[in-house]
Design an enzyme around this catalytic site. Structure first.
Site, PDB file in Angstrom:
ATOM      1  N   CYS A 113      68.967  67.338  67.282  1.00  0.00           N
ATOM      2  CA  CYS A 113      70.068  68.182  67.750  1.00  0.00           C
ATOM      3  C   CYS A 113      71.261  67.391  68.282  1.00  0.00           C
ATOM      4  O   CYS A 113      72.368  67.918  68.366  1.00  0.00           O
ATOM      5  CB  CYS A 113      69.573  69.133  68.835  1.00  0.00           C
ATOM      6  N   HIS A 240      75.530  71.521  72.115  1.00  0.00           N
ATOM      7  CA  HIS A 240      74.576  71.875  71.065  1.00  0.00           C
ATOM      8  C   HIS A 240      74.226  73.342  71.224  1.00  0.00           C
ATOM      9  O   HIS A 240      73.897  73.812  72.329  1.00  0.00           O
ATOM     10  CB  HIS A 240      73.324  71.011  71.164  1.00  0.00           C
ATOM     11  N   ASN A 270      70.319  78.366  66.036  1.00  0.00           N
ATOM     12  CA  ASN A 270      70.218  76.929  66.321  1.00  0.00           C
ATOM     13  C   ASN A 270      70.145  76.188  64.995  1.00  0.00           C
ATOM     14  O   ASN A 270      69.137  76.226  64.298  1.00  0.00           O
ATOM     15  CB  ASN A 270      68.970  76.666  67.159  1.00  0.00           C
TER      16      ASN A 270
END
Length: 314
Positions: A113, A240, A270
């Site tokens: 990430c 993120h 995500n």
């Protein structure tokens, strides 16, 4: 002295949209449960015929077009991804081939990430060192390919996509990429995992939440200090896109009281390494932040790694 700047951005999301209602028909969940816990309403899912390098190439082509450049103008391709299907050719090489590039250096970075902000720093360093003149920095992940779609704790989180930035050399007085601050917590690498055969995404949600909301705000403020930008002077905060329950308190604790906070996770889910460049590109596309404005980019997650820098928006 040589500086660097982001010349242009591009993003790509697959056409298929998966809603919370769609998920509720396959696992024990609901729109209310998902939105109250993670803030996600929709996510984009790539088909089996859409590999991660294709997602990356679409975003890269848009960034090149926005910069007014040809593929041959790029001498370094960096792709941040943790969902490449094959070990070789790497994703960057396949992107270069798809775009018809000449002979760029091609490298993949797997920092999950936090991959894009690590890759952006690497491009900044390479250009400042004279090893490259223009770089394509891409974050791309196909999280749907490493997800157990019967596990309601993880399948509600993920989406697929890619974001790309053209990074180029400039005079130091016009530099638009600040110093990186990066690190990790190696002893807690088990908190976010993509492992096994076949590989599957798993995480210890409460551990990640506590770490992110308590440990990351002071680190993000140090990123601003390194760039000599006060948090209240930031025009945007692009973290993120993991979970609104993490994004909102972390942004508040940074002290960026005048900044637009990216909340692309609501529509995109995500997307791991793709989330920061996608979110920034979409903010600029909508006109939410002006060209030249300072934005904090801060990636975190897998490996409990983190990396951040303040950039000037193209």
């Amino acid at each position: 002295m040589t500086g660097t700047r982001i010349a242009a951005l591009g993003h790509h999301r697959p056409a298929r949209v998966l809603t919370n209602e769609d998920l509720a028909r396959t696992v024990d969940t609901s729109d209310e449960w998902i939105t109250s816990r993670v803030g996600i309403r929709t996510r984009h899912i790539a088909g089996p015929e859409e590999p991660v390098d294709e997602l990356a190439a679409h975003a890269a082509a848009k960034a090149l077009a926005a910069a007014g450049l040809a593929p041959a103008d790029i001498d370094l391709v960096l792709v941040a991804t943790s969902t490449a299907t094959d070990r070789s050719p790497n994703t960057a090489a396949r992107v270069a081939a798809r775009l018809g590039m000449g002979s760029p250096a091609v490298m993949d970075l797997n920092v999950v990430c936090a991959g894009f902000t690590h890759a952006l720093a690497t491009a900044d360093h390479a250009i400042r060192a004279g090893s490259a003149v223009r770089a394509l920095v891409i974050g791309a992940d196909k999280m749907s390919a490493v997800t157990d779609w019967t596990d309601r704790t993880t399948c509600v989180l993920v989406g697929d996509g890619a974001g790309a930035a053209v990074v180029e050399a400039c005079d130091e007085s016009e530099a638009g990429i600040g110093p990186v601050l990066w690190g990790s917590v190696p002893g807690m690498g088990h908190a976010v995992r993509i492992e096994g055969t076949p590989p599957r995404f798993a995480q210890e949600g409460q551990s990640v939440y506590r770490w992110a909301t308590t440990q990351l705000p002071p680190i993000a403020r140090r990123v601003c200090e390194r760039a000599s930008v006060a948090p209240e002077d930031l025009a945007a905060v692009v973290l993120h896109q993991a979970n609104l329950r993490i994004i909102e308190p972390v942004a508040e604790r940074i002290g960026a009281v005048n900044a637009v906070v990216a909340r692309d996770v609501v529509e995109s889910g995500n997307t791991s390494a793709a989330s920061i460049p996608m979110a920034l590109a979409r903010l600029l596309e909508r006109g939410d932040i002006p060209s030249g404005a300072p934005a904090l980019l801060f990636g975190f997650g897998g490996n409990l790694s983190y990396a951040g820098q303040v950039v000037r928006c193209p």
